[in-house]
Write an enzyme that holds these catalytic residues in place. Structure first.
Site, PDB file in Angstrom:
ATOM      1  CD1 TRP A  48      39.137  30.512  39.121  1.00  9.83           C
ATOM      2  CD2 TRP A  48      40.258  28.747  39.904  1.00  9.83           C
ATOM      3  NE1 TRP A  48      40.003  30.096  38.141  1.00  9.83           N
ATOM      4  CE2 TRP A  48      40.708  29.020  38.589  1.00  9.83           C
ATOM      5  CE3 TRP A  48      40.823  27.685  40.604  1.00  9.83           C
ATOM      6  CZ2 TRP A  48      41.694  28.265  37.969  1.00  9.83           C
ATOM      7  CZ3 TRP A  48      41.805  26.926  39.985  1.00  9.83           C
ATOM      8  CH2 TRP A  48      42.231  27.210  38.689  1.00  9.83           C
ATOM      9  CG  HIS A  53      41.414  35.539  38.102  1.00 11.52           C
ATOM     10  ND1 HIS A  53      42.356  35.585  37.097  1.00 11.52           N
ATOM     11  CD2 HIS A  53      41.877  36.345  39.090  1.00 11.52           C
ATOM     12  CE1 HIS A  53      43.357  36.368  37.471  1.00 11.52           C
ATOM     13  NE2 HIS A  53      43.090  36.841  38.672  1.00 11.52           N
ATOM     14  CG  HIS A  96      39.686  35.621  33.623  1.00 11.07           C
ATOM     15  ND1 HIS A  96      38.933  34.476  33.699  1.00 11.07           N
ATOM     16  CD2 HIS A  96      40.944  35.267  34.003  1.00 11.07           C
ATOM     17  CE1 HIS A  96      39.679  33.475  34.122  1.00 11.07           C
ATOM     18  NE2 HIS A  96      40.917  33.922  34.304  1.00 11.07           N
ATOM     19  CG  ASP A 115      45.115  34.837  34.225  1.00  6.96           C
ATOM     20  OD1 ASP A 115      44.050  35.258  34.710  1.00  6.96           O
ATOM     21  OD2 ASP A 115      45.424  33.628  34.211  1.00  6.96           O
ATOM     22  CG  HIS A 134      46.800  35.514  38.303  1.00  2.00           C
ATOM     23  ND1 HIS A 134      45.998  35.587  39.424  1.00  2.00           N
ATOM     24  CD2 HIS A 134      46.493  34.327  37.697  1.00  2.00           C
ATOM     25  CE1 HIS A 134      45.238  34.506  39.497  1.00  2.00           C
ATOM     26  NE2 HIS A 134      45.534  33.725  38.476  1.00  2.00           N
ATOM     27  CG  HIS A 138      49.336  31.118  34.534  1.00  2.00           C
ATOM     28  ND1 HIS A 138      48.696  29.911  34.682  1.00  2.00           N
ATOM     29  CD2 HIS A 138      48.354  32.029  34.304  1.00  2.00           C
ATOM     30  CE1 HIS A 138      47.386  30.085  34.557  1.00  2.00           C
ATOM     31  NE2 HIS A 138      47.154  31.362  34.317  1.00  2.00           N
ATOM     32  CD  GLU A 145      43.484  31.426  32.626  1.00  8.57           C
ATOM     33  OE1 GLU A 145      44.521  30.754  32.769  1.00  8.57           O
ATOM     34  OE2 GLU A 145      42.986  32.121  33.556  1.00  8.57           O
TER      35      GLU A 145
END
Length: 219
Positions: free
Chosen positions: A24, A54, A58, A60, A64, A165, A177
């Protein structure tokens, strides 16, 4: 689930973690180094890694997106292993209720979605087919234990509300993800994608593997 059945080898659907693995923007990239060598210790090499939780494939945790949400160690491990269905939705621009009503999801406990975004771990996508709130609610009504996607997020990449989410976590659905699904046909598989027991963590890398079912189904 007979994990030792050598007639049906496991297929790795995890992104490799290395210095080229996309992360990210602004987040911590993955790095690994041999912190101590066998020459230095006299007996062993000792590695050290630094990474966002992440990066790569991974899971979540609710924490998160919610300060009061459960951490990764508090989640039910059964969500991350068992029967899963891989479905190609690469023709869809959004993952909504209308789309899901066209799919054969009867009896699906864990759903892995193959989207239009190519599996290129070294590239962070500019956009992803996002899960809508009505889509998330529809999946929750099916009793889904886990939703997995082959992109970095189930929400739009620029979303601040991350509503998908919130909706899934509020209904007890786990999230995976950055899966690698491009080379797998649609169908039912056995899945193992266990997160690490990281106390208080908002997520965890996983080693996700699948294998086609034998002739007779079982959960």
């Amino acid at each position: 689930m007979n994990v030792c059945d050598e007639s049906r080898p496991w297929i790795d659907i995890s992104q490799p973690l290395n210095e080229k693995t996309a992360h990210w923007p602004g987040d911590t990239p993955f790095s690994y180094e041999t912190a101590l060598t066998k020459e230095e210790t006299g007996s062993v090499n000792i590695g050290r890694m630094t990474t966002s939780l992440h990066s790569g494939t991974h899971a979540d945790a609710p924490f998160h997106v919610n300060d009061r949400g459960a951490g990764i160690l508090d989640l039910d491990l059964h969500a991350f292993l068992g029967l899963a269905r891989i479905v190609d939705v690469s023709n869809a621009s959004v993952l909504d209720e209308k789309l899901f009503r066209t799919l054969d999801l009867d009896g699906t406990a864990r759903l892995l979605l193959k989207t239009s975004v190519p599996n290129r771990p070294e590239r962070f996508p500019e956009a992803v087919p996002a899960l809508t709130e009505d889509g998330a609610l529809f999946l929750a009504e099916l009793g889904l234990k886990l939703l997995g996607v082959d992109v970095p997020s189930i929400d739009p990449l620029d979303s601040r509300e991350v509503q998908a989410h919130h909706t899934l976590f509020e209904t007890g659905t786990a999230v995976l993800e950055n899966l690698m699904l491009d080379d797998l046909p649609d169908g039912d598989y056995e899945l193992i994608a266990l997160p690490l027991p990281l106390q208080g963590a908002d997520g965890s890398p996983v080693r996700a593997v699948v294998r086609p079912l034998p002739n007779e189904k079982g959960d």
